[in-house]
Design a protein around this motif. Structure first.
Motif: not given
Length: 211
Positions: A108, A112-115, A120, A157, A160-161, A164-166
């Motif tokens: 988790w 994120s879904d962006k980084r 990150l 940030i 974001e995490v 929207h976790p990666g």
């Protein structure tokens, strides 16, 4: 000194220990000698009166969405730290999936879904901030620490995490691989210690295992 092959043989003069007085501290060139057998050293100094240690009083309140906030203010340094705790940790792991909470928490906090993880870390490093997630027996949490002036950017940030976790497959494989290796190294001692303290209860189950 004589050099014998690759070894250096050094001959040192040894003082007469019967007549030499031991020094309590190393001497500077202009210092007065201080010896450990001086009379005033026979009795330890008397402790002073304890001083009151001021501690900040926490403020407890609820947000509109029901989240309980415990705010502790200390203004000695321009820093902010924050931790969001969710009830439920490794005690909720199924018996055949021990360590699931810890693996999921680490995954988790690893992007994120962006980084991804590296992007990150770079964004946080530019702000002088840290962010991470972890799971204990009772809680799963995500936390941050930053400079006060960078709080707004770090909160962006953080959100974001958090929302929207990666959850990337390659990161999951890396985390589980490292945890399996760590378990093999620590298996014997940790398991014995936990069972000695907690018996066969859920509290004795390892929090870092992987199924």
């Amino acid at each position: 000194n004589r050099v014998i092959g690759a070894l250096a043989l050094t001959m040192l003069a040894i003082p007469d220990l019967a007549t030499a007085k031991p020094l309590a501290v190393p001497l500077a060139s202009d210092a007065t000698p201080v010896f450990v057998d001086e009379p005033y050293r026979a009795q330890a100094p008397v402790a002073g009166k304890p001083k009151a240690t001021p501690s900040p009083r926490p403020q407890v309140f609820n947000l509109k969405n029901g989240i309980e906030v415990v705010l502790v203010e200390r203004h000695g340094l321009p820093t902010v730290s924050m931790e969001l705790q969710l009830v439920g940790g490794s005690r909720l792991d199924p018996l055949d999936r021990r360590g699931r909470a810890g693996v999921c928490a680490q995954l988790w906090g690893d992007g994120s879904d962006k980084r991804d993880k590296l992007q990150l870390a770079e964004a946080l490093g530019d702000l002088g901030s840290t962010l991470g997630a972890s799971a204990s027996t009772e809680h799963t949490s995500i936390e941050l620490a930053t400079l006060t002036r960078n709080l707004s950017a770090t909160l962006d940030i953080f959100a974001e995490v958090l929302l929207h976790p990666g959850l990337r497959a390659d990161e999951l494989a890396r985390i589980t691989g490292r945890r399996r290796a760590a378990l093999l190294a620590a298996k014997a001692t940790r398991v014995k210690w936990r069972h000695a303290c907690w018996g066969r209860s859920l509290m004795a189950l390892p929090t870092r295992a992987v199924g």
